[in-house]
Design a protein around this motif. Structure first.
Motif, PDB file in Angstrom:
ATOM      1  N   UNK A 138       0.814  -1.221   0.000  1.00  0.00           N
ATOM      2  CA  UNK A 138       0.000   0.000   0.000  1.00  0.00           C
ATOM      3  C   UNK A 138       0.843   1.265   0.000  1.00  0.00           C
ATOM      4  N   UNK A 139       1.243   1.700  -1.178  1.00  0.00           N
ATOM      5  CA  UNK A 139       1.995   2.943  -1.319  1.00  0.00           C
ATOM      6  C   UNK A 139       1.719   3.526  -2.692  1.00  0.00           C
ATOM      7  N   UNK A 140       1.779   4.843  -2.778  1.00  0.00           N
ATOM      8  CA  UNK A 140       1.474   5.522  -4.032  1.00  0.00           C
ATOM      9  C   UNK A 140       2.130   6.893  -4.042  1.00  0.00           C
ATOM     10  N   UNK A 141       2.271   7.450  -5.232  1.00  0.00           N
ATOM     11  CA  UNK A 141       2.731   8.821  -5.401  1.00  0.00           C
ATOM     12  C   UNK A 141       1.807   9.509  -6.394  1.00  0.00           C
ATOM     13  N   UNK A 142       1.617  10.817  -6.219  1.00  0.00           N
ATOM     14  CA  UNK A 142       0.975  11.587  -7.274  1.00  0.00           C
ATOM     15  C   UNK A 142       1.500  13.011  -7.247  1.00  0.00           C
ATOM     16  N   UNK A 164       2.870  20.022  -6.964  1.00  0.00           N
ATOM     17  CA  UNK A 164       2.629  19.586  -5.588  1.00  0.00           C
ATOM     18  C   UNK A 164       2.773  18.065  -5.565  1.00  0.00           C
ATOM     19  N   UNK A 165       3.867  17.565  -4.976  1.00  0.00           N
ATOM     20  CA  UNK A 165       4.153  16.130  -4.954  1.00  0.00           C
ATOM     21  C   UNK A 165       3.716  15.533  -3.621  1.00  0.00           C
ATOM     22  N   UNK A 166       3.060  14.390  -3.672  1.00  0.00           N
ATOM     23  CA  UNK A 166       2.584  13.752  -2.447  1.00  0.00           C
ATOM     24  C   UNK A 166       2.855  12.256  -2.471  1.00  0.00           C
ATOM     25  N   UNK A 167       3.145  11.711  -1.296  1.00  0.00           N
ATOM     26  CA  UNK A 167       3.367  10.280  -1.160  1.00  0.00           C
ATOM     27  C   UNK A 167       2.381   9.711  -0.149  1.00  0.00           C
ATOM     28  N   UNK A 168       1.923   8.519  -0.439  1.00  0.00           N
ATOM     29  CA  UNK A 168       0.957   7.811   0.407  1.00  0.00           C
ATOM     30  C   UNK A 168       1.584   6.481   0.780  1.00  0.00           C
ATOM     31  N   UNK A 169       1.781   6.234   2.065  1.00  0.00           N
ATOM     32  CA  UNK A 169       2.421   5.009   2.508  1.00  0.00           C
ATOM     33  C   UNK A 169       3.926   5.062   2.324  1.00  0.00           C
ATOM     34  N   UNK A 170       4.604   3.988   2.719  1.00  0.00           N
ATOM     35  CA  UNK A 170       6.051   3.927   2.584  1.00  0.00           C
ATOM     36  C   UNK A 170       6.767   4.764   3.630  1.00  0.00           C
ATOM     37  N   UNK A 171       8.104   4.798   3.589  1.00  0.00           N
ATOM     38  CA  UNK A 171       8.891   5.489   4.622  1.00  0.00           C
ATOM     39  C   UNK A 171       8.755   7.004   4.586  1.00  0.00           C
ATOM     40  N   UNK A 172       8.309   7.577   3.465  1.00  0.00           N
ATOM     41  CA  UNK A 172       8.144   9.033   3.382  1.00  0.00           C
ATOM     42  C   UNK A 172       6.667   9.405   3.318  1.00  0.00           C
ATOM     43  N   UNK A 173       5.832   8.593   3.959  1.00  0.00           N
ATOM     44  CA  UNK A 173       4.397   8.845   3.969  1.00  0.00           C
ATOM     45  C   UNK A 173       4.081  10.273   4.408  1.00  0.00           C
ATOM     46  N   UNK A 174       3.169  10.933   3.695  1.00  0.00           N
ATOM     47  CA  UNK A 174       2.791  12.310   3.998  1.00  0.00           C
ATOM     48  C   UNK A 174       1.342  12.441   4.447  1.00  0.00           C
ATOM     49  N   UNK A 175       0.562  11.366   4.368  1.00  0.00           N
ATOM     50  CA  UNK A 175      -0.864  11.449   4.650  1.00  0.00           C
ATOM     51  C   UNK A 175      -1.135  11.025   6.091  1.00  0.00           C
ATOM     52  N   UNK A 176      -2.075  11.696   6.747  1.00  0.00           N
ATOM     53  CA  UNK A 176      -2.417  11.372   8.132  1.00  0.00           C
ATOM     54  C   UNK A 176      -3.456  10.260   8.223  1.00  0.00           C
TER      55      UNK A 176
END
Length: 371
Positions: A138-142, A164-176
């Motif tokens: 479960x990880x993604x970028x957009x 505007x770069x965002x990451x979902x999951x993984x070690x650099x997860x940005x989502x709460x």
């Protein structure tokens, strides 16, 4: 060959055409900040440059997508199907709105001189949103790319205003918090670099056309320490134009949508009254260590009543609503999309009195007796 898309601008009471030029534009491989201490949103204004666009296979090898952390969900459930449906090139238009639903003009410094001379008001960005999710974990970028409006043939290439770069999951997860469905719909809670400001991003896929979606972003602030209030709204209307190409090419002449910010808002009478809801839910209050969760169907049909109070009416048959329960214990942050008469889809984030996310609910609603 370049194509020309047409947006809309206002001159006094007249509406005239505004041209957004569509060209093939090569872009560099996305660079991700690998040193986040807290989830936050990072936007930057890149220099305009040419490079060989990253291929999907190159992006798949990005360590951001290949690693996972204990804070994300497992690969069981519908994540692989979600990853397949969300990945690709999503192009379209975006606009900002006030808390009353009025469109907000683009900043004067991005509007070409020719438009200012003719007193043309520009409200819509042309946008790209290349997205890639890993089916194995479960990880993604957009990336949300906003392009500067241009006049006729004055520009040789689509020029970026910001990325505007965002990451979902993984070690650099940005989502709460992130709740997803197999269709590609999702709801995300993002922290921001502004203290006390949150973004609630609701992505709704049209069940009649899986290549069409809207993203409604509620910008939220806090008053009286923990009371959530709406600051403004962002809307993106997007179409899927093919597999992930890292944003290296616009849809060009094939773009199926047009600028929408000044088009007619939703007719409120279409969404009022009693509705029967088939719900899917994800619970976050009792799952503090699971940032990514699948929205799972709930048995049975629930009834709900929607009234005019707190509704913000938007173009494209969309709306936003923020309201507290009568006892003040919960705040409901809802968006919705009227698909056709008597049929809507909605996404809700429910917060406790102290501003903690309790659950996310998506619903398919109908006014008919048999759902």
């Amino acid at each position: 060959m370049a194509g020309v898309g047409v947006g809309m601008g206002m001159v006094g009471s007249r509406v005239i055409a505004i041209h957004h030029r569509h060209h093939r534009t090569l872009i560099p491989t996305p660079q991700f900040n690998l040193h986040f201490n807290l989830p936050s949103i990072h936007s930057h204004r890149p220099s305009i440059m040419s490079a060989t666009a990253a291929t999907p296979s190159t992006a798949v090898n990005n360590p951001v997508l290949q690693q996972n952390t204990a804070s994300t969900d497992s690969t069981s459930g519908c994540w692989p199907e979600f990853a397949s449906n969300i990945s690709g090139e999503w192009d379209g238009y975006g606009a900002d709105f006030t808390i009353d639903g009025h469109p907000i003009e683009l900043p004067e410094n991005v509007v070409p001189d020719a438009y200012r001379e003719w007193e043309v008001k520009v409200f819509d960005w042309q946008t790209q949103c290349p997205t890639l999710a890993q089916p194995e974990n479960p990880s993604a970028i957009y990336k949300l790319i906003k392009l500067l409006p241009t006049v006729g043939c004055e520009a040789d290439a689509a020029t970026r205003f910001n990325v505007d770069e965002r990451t979902i999951g993984g070690p650099t997860n940005m989502v709460s918090a992130f709740a997803y469905q197999s269709s590609g719909s999702y709801t995300a809670l993002w922290s921001t670099q502004k203290a006390g400001v949150l973004e609630l991003e609701h992505c709704l896929i049209d069940p009649r056309d899986k290549e069409s979606r809207v993203r409604i972003v509620q910008i939220m602030g806090f008053e009286e320490k923990s009371k959530l209030v709406l600051k403004n709204i962002k809307v993106f209307v997007e179409q899927w134009y093919g597999p992930f190409r890292n944003g290296d090419q616009l849809g060009g002449c094939a773009i199926r949508d047009s600028a929408f910010a000044t088009t007619k808002a939703l007719d409120v009478s279409q969404v009022l009254g009693m509705w029967q809801c088939v719900n899917s839910k994800a619970y976050f209050q009792d799952s503090p260590n699971s940032v990514l969760q699948e929205l799972k169907p709930v048995d049975g049909v629930e009834k709900s009543v929607r009234d005019k109070e707190h509704l913000v009416l938007l173009p494209k048959n969309l709306w936003s609503s923020i309201k507290e329960t009568e006892d003040g214990e919960k705040t409901w942050c809802e968006v919705g999309w009227l698909l056709e008469s008597g049929r809507v889809i909605t996404s809700k984030c429910i917060f406790s009195r102290n501003g903690e996310l309790k659950e996310i609910i998506t619903s398919s609603e109908t006014t008919e007796v048999g759902v």
